[in-house]
Design an enzyme around this catalytic site. Sequence first.
Site, PDB file in Angstrom:
ATOM      1  N   HIS A  13     -20.941  -7.223 -14.045  1.00 53.05           N
ATOM      2  CA  HIS A  13     -22.184  -7.102 -14.807  1.00 53.05           C
ATOM      3  C   HIS A  13     -21.888  -6.449 -16.153  1.00 53.05           C
ATOM      4  O   HIS A  13     -21.340  -5.352 -16.206  1.00 53.05           O
ATOM      5  CB  HIS A  13     -23.218  -6.276 -14.036  1.00 53.05           C
ATOM      6  N   TYR A  49     -34.081  -1.563 -13.827  1.00 56.45           N
ATOM      7  CA  TYR A  49     -34.623  -0.245 -13.460  1.00 56.45           C
ATOM      8  C   TYR A  49     -35.992  -0.137 -14.110  1.00 56.45           C
ATOM      9  O   TYR A  49     -36.087  -0.132 -15.338  1.00 56.45           O
ATOM     10  CB  TYR A  49     -33.724   0.878 -13.994  1.00 56.45           C
ATOM     11  N   PRO A  65     -29.751   8.575  -6.431  1.00 50.99           N
ATOM     12  CA  PRO A  65     -29.036   7.299  -6.597  1.00 50.99           C
ATOM     13  C   PRO A  65     -29.275   6.571  -7.925  1.00 50.99           C
ATOM     14  O   PRO A  65     -28.603   5.581  -8.201  1.00 50.99           O
ATOM     15  CB  PRO A  65     -29.553   6.448  -5.434  1.00 50.99           C
ATOM     16  N   LYS A  92     -24.043   6.668  -8.845  1.00 50.13           N
ATOM     17  CA  LYS A  92     -22.827   7.482  -8.965  1.00 50.13           C
ATOM     18  C   LYS A  92     -22.241   7.986  -7.654  1.00 50.13           C
ATOM     19  O   LYS A  92     -21.086   8.411  -7.625  1.00 50.13           O
ATOM     20  CB  LYS A  92     -23.110   8.701  -9.872  1.00 50.13           C
ATOM     21  N   TYR A 145     -22.739   5.144 -17.473  1.00 54.39           N
ATOM     22  CA  TYR A 145     -22.985   4.161 -16.409  1.00 54.39           C
ATOM     23  C   TYR A 145     -21.692   3.461 -15.991  1.00 54.39           C
ATOM     24  O   TYR A 145     -21.454   3.250 -14.789  1.00 54.39           O
ATOM     25  CB  TYR A 145     -24.034   3.137 -16.882  1.00 54.39           C
TER      26      TYR A 145
HETATM   27  P1  FAD Z   1     -20.085   8.994   3.780  1.00 57.33           P
HETATM   28  O1  FAD Z   1     -20.189   7.594   3.329  1.00 57.33           O
HETATM   29  O2  FAD Z   1     -21.319   9.675   4.255  1.00 57.33           O
HETATM   30  O3  FAD Z   1     -18.967   9.040   4.899  1.00 57.33           O
HETATM   31  C1  FAD Z   1     -18.780  10.170   5.712  1.00 57.33           C
HETATM   32  C2  FAD Z   1     -18.238   9.720   7.043  1.00 57.33           C
HETATM   33  O4  FAD Z   1     -17.955  10.864   7.842  1.00 57.33           O
HETATM   34  C3  FAD Z   1     -19.231   8.878   7.830  1.00 57.33           C
HETATM   35  O5  FAD Z   1     -18.608   7.693   8.252  1.00 57.33           O
HETATM   36  C4  FAD Z   1     -19.644   9.765   8.992  1.00 57.33           C
HETATM   37  O6  FAD Z   1     -19.938   9.026  10.155  1.00 57.33           O
HETATM   38  C5  FAD Z   1     -18.395  10.626   9.155  1.00 57.33           C
HETATM   39  N1  FAD Z   1     -18.666  11.928   9.771  1.00 57.33           N
HETATM   40  C6  FAD Z   1     -19.729  12.753   9.585  1.00 57.33           C
HETATM   41  N2  FAD Z   1     -19.598  13.860  10.317  1.00 57.33           N
HETATM   42  C7  FAD Z   1     -18.440  13.752  11.002  1.00 57.33           C
HETATM   43  C8  FAD Z   1     -17.766  14.589  11.923  1.00 57.33           C
HETATM   44  N3  FAD Z   1     -18.273  15.766  12.304  1.00 57.33           N
HETATM   45  N4  FAD Z   1     -16.589  14.151  12.422  1.00 57.33           N
HETATM   46  C9  FAD Z   1     -16.064  12.955  12.047  1.00 57.33           C
HETATM   47  N5  FAD Z   1     -16.672  12.129  11.174  1.00 57.33           N
HETATM   48  C10 FAD Z   1     -17.834  12.524  10.657  1.00 57.33           C
HETATM   49  N6  FAD Z   1     -25.292   5.834  -3.542  1.00 57.33           N
HETATM   50  C11 FAD Z   1     -25.542   5.013  -4.535  1.00 57.33           C
HETATM   51  O7  FAD Z   1     -24.861   5.102  -5.573  1.00 57.33           O
HETATM   52  N7  FAD Z   1     -26.516   4.045  -4.414  1.00 57.33           N
HETATM   53  C12 FAD Z   1     -27.265   3.915  -3.263  1.00 57.33           C
HETATM   54  O8  FAD Z   1     -28.118   3.048  -3.177  1.00 57.33           O
HETATM   55  C13 FAD Z   1     -27.045   4.783  -2.213  1.00 57.33           C
HETATM   56  N8  FAD Z   1     -27.753   4.690  -1.074  1.00 57.33           N
HETATM   57  C14 FAD Z   1     -27.509   5.586  -0.066  1.00 57.33           C
HETATM   58  C15 FAD Z   1     -28.274   5.557   1.119  1.00 57.33           C
HETATM   59  C16 FAD Z   1     -28.046   6.484   2.149  1.00 57.33           C
HETATM   60  C17 FAD Z   1     -28.886   6.435   3.421  1.00 57.33           C
HETATM   61  C18 FAD Z   1     -27.039   7.469   1.979  1.00 57.33           C
HETATM   62  C19 FAD Z   1     -26.780   8.492   3.085  1.00 57.33           C
HETATM   63  C20 FAD Z   1     -26.274   7.492   0.815  1.00 57.33           C
HETATM   64  C21 FAD Z   1     -26.514   6.573  -0.218  1.00 57.33           C
HETATM   65  N9  FAD Z   1     -25.772   6.581  -1.413  1.00 57.33           N
HETATM   66  C22 FAD Z   1     -26.014   5.735  -2.407  1.00 57.33           C
HETATM   67  C23 FAD Z   1     -24.712   7.514  -1.630  1.00 57.33           C
HETATM   68  C24 FAD Z   1     -23.346   6.914  -1.319  1.00 57.33           C
HETATM   69  O9  FAD Z   1     -23.466   5.955  -0.314  1.00 57.33           O
HETATM   70  C25 FAD Z   1     -22.476   8.059  -0.935  1.00 57.33           C
HETATM   71  O10 FAD Z   1     -22.317   8.875  -2.081  1.00 57.33           O
HETATM   72  C26 FAD Z   1     -21.115   7.648  -0.365  1.00 57.33           C
HETATM   73  O11 FAD Z   1     -21.306   7.037   0.874  1.00 57.33           O
HETATM   74  C27 FAD Z   1     -20.216   8.862  -0.213  1.00 57.33           C
HETATM   75  O12 FAD Z   1     -19.100   8.514   0.563  1.00 57.33           O
HETATM   76  P2  FAD Z   1     -18.412   9.576   1.515  1.00 57.33           P
HETATM   77  O13 FAD Z   1     -17.256   8.865   2.102  1.00 57.33           O
HETATM   78  O14 FAD Z   1     -18.219  10.850   0.792  1.00 57.33           O
HETATM   79  O15 FAD Z   1     -19.512   9.910   2.617  1.00 57.33           O
HETATM   80  C1  DHB Z   2     -27.828   0.023  -6.160  1.00 57.14           C
HETATM   81  C2  DHB Z   2     -28.120   1.322  -5.883  1.00 57.14           C
HETATM   82  C3  DHB Z   2     -28.315   2.207  -6.908  1.00 57.14           C
HETATM   83  O1  DHB Z   2     -28.579   3.487  -6.645  1.00 57.14           O
HETATM   84  C4  DHB Z   2     -28.240   1.820  -8.218  1.00 57.14           C
HETATM   85  O2  DHB Z   2     -28.470   2.714  -9.205  1.00 57.14           O
HETATM   86  C5  DHB Z   2     -27.951   0.517  -8.502  1.00 57.14           C
HETATM   87  C6  DHB Z   2     -27.743  -0.385  -7.453  1.00 57.14           C
HETATM   88  C7  DHB Z   2     -27.619  -0.937  -5.049  1.00 57.14           C
HETATM   89  O3  DHB Z   2     -27.656  -0.517  -3.898  1.00 57.14           O
HETATM   90  O4  DHB Z   2     -27.445  -2.112  -5.323  1.00 57.14           O
END
Ligand code: FAD
Ligand code: DHB
Length: 389
Positions: free
Chosen positions: A75, A202, A292, A296, A384
């Site tokens: 994009h 947005y 979100p 980021k 961005y």
């Molecule tokens: P996570 O993806 O949370 O991974 C952590 C992992 O650790 C998980 O698999 C979990 O099962 C595991 N875990 C937890 N506790 C334990 C334990 N005690 N022992 C072993 N394993 C464990 N960001 C965006 O930019 N856009 C979005 O639209 C967006 N939507 C989101 C929606 C939701 C519901 C959530 C929760 C987050 C969203 N985010 C979004 C944020 C983005 O997805 C996260 O910043 C990203 O997943 C971070 O990755 P991570 O690996 O740090 O954490």
């Molecule tokens: C998506 C999520 C976001 O938070 C964003 O800023 C842009 C796209 C997505 O899930 O596609």
Amino acid sequence: MQTQRTQVVIVGGGVAGLMLSQLLHVEGIDCIILERQTRAYTEARIRAGVLEYGTVDLLRRVGVNGRMDRQGLRHEGFLLMDDGEAFRIDLHSLAGQDVMVYGQTEITIDLMDACVERGVPIVFEAADVELHDIDGAPWVSYRHDGSDHRIDCDFIAGCDGFHGVSRRTMPDAAAHCIEKVYPFGWLGILADVPPMDHELIYSNHERGFALASQRSATRSRYYIQCESSEKIEDWSDDRIWDELATRLGDDGRITRGPSLEKSIAPLRSFVCEKMQHGRLFLAGDAAHIVPPTGAKGLNLAASDVAYLADGLIGYYKRGDEAGLEGYTARALSRIWKAERFSWSMTQLTHRFPGMSVFDRKMQKADLNYIRSSPAAQTAIAENYIGLPL
Ligand code: FAD
Ligand code: DHB
């Protein structure tokens, strides 16, 4: 008790943990990932969708880019809409880079496949994970298949998300946490229908924020601002599509279809400024959360583990501990900038409960300024696409 040894135990098999495992593996550093959930569960979670070019580069560095390069959508810009009037931020001409639209779900699948192909062990359904002796010779205990396990290691990477065990184990972490909770959440819907536009929109509307995103030419992802206390059961698909049509100024471009997934997530800004203690290092959502709006969260998880991998590679390959010692300072500098951008995009695009006429005038003035100023547009574009690692 079954015992093993490895160099790095990674707690959490989300994007942060999986990406770290590959960055270490390509350098010949051993690790074991402990994930609380099943593989099917972690692969089914629908989350982020926009990758900064730096995150794309990291996936290429570890050779997990084949499917992303074939199926991801480049994009070159996105649309900011206010009261129905759209304005394009041209990422490519303003900041010289594109972003990649490729779902976090797909990255998770690709990274897990790479772990399996390359023999990087992941223990799924690792229960009761506990971290021990993080000041000295660390080890991790867990239960799996009805028996107790112990892994001795040199380092522990806490990549277990916001609700994980690692931050809770970090001594005195609570005293270093800074949090802002927003008075609304996002309701997300995923559907197998063509996106309404080839770019993301947005939209700031009097009924609240809406975002039109996508996963492919045939799969759409949409979000609307809602109250965080609302129940998803109260949102039929029809009600969501009606609300999206209103807030995105639908002129027949929104294709409706049954939801594949829908959920509500609260919005918060959160930083744990203590990201390391002894042999324990936090990365990703374990250490911080962004609202979100700036896309980021996933990208910050990737940059954290890039810094942490640099530190670990310095330690193992050159006996140099400077990278590990400086990990928190290096990571926090980038984290706070992403927090600022995510907060400012949220301020710009959401209707806050009880918003005063003055506050709305400030939003309008901000948007008018952005419209008129290439400098302001460039500031948005460079954040961005992602600040340099
Ligand atoms: P996570 O993806 O949370 O991974 C952590 C992992 O650790 C998980 O698999 C979990 O099962 C595991 N875990 C937890 N506790 C334990 C334990 N005690 N022992 C072993 N394993 C464990 N960001 C965006 O930019 N856009 C979005 O639209 C967006 N939507 C989101 C929606 C939701 C519901 C959530 C929760 C987050 C969203 N985010 C979004 C944020 C983005 O997805 C996260 O910043 C990203 O997943 C971070 O990755 P991570 O690996 O740090 O954490
Ligand atoms: C998506 C999520 C976001 O938070 C964003 O800023 C842009 C796209 C997505 O899930 O596609």
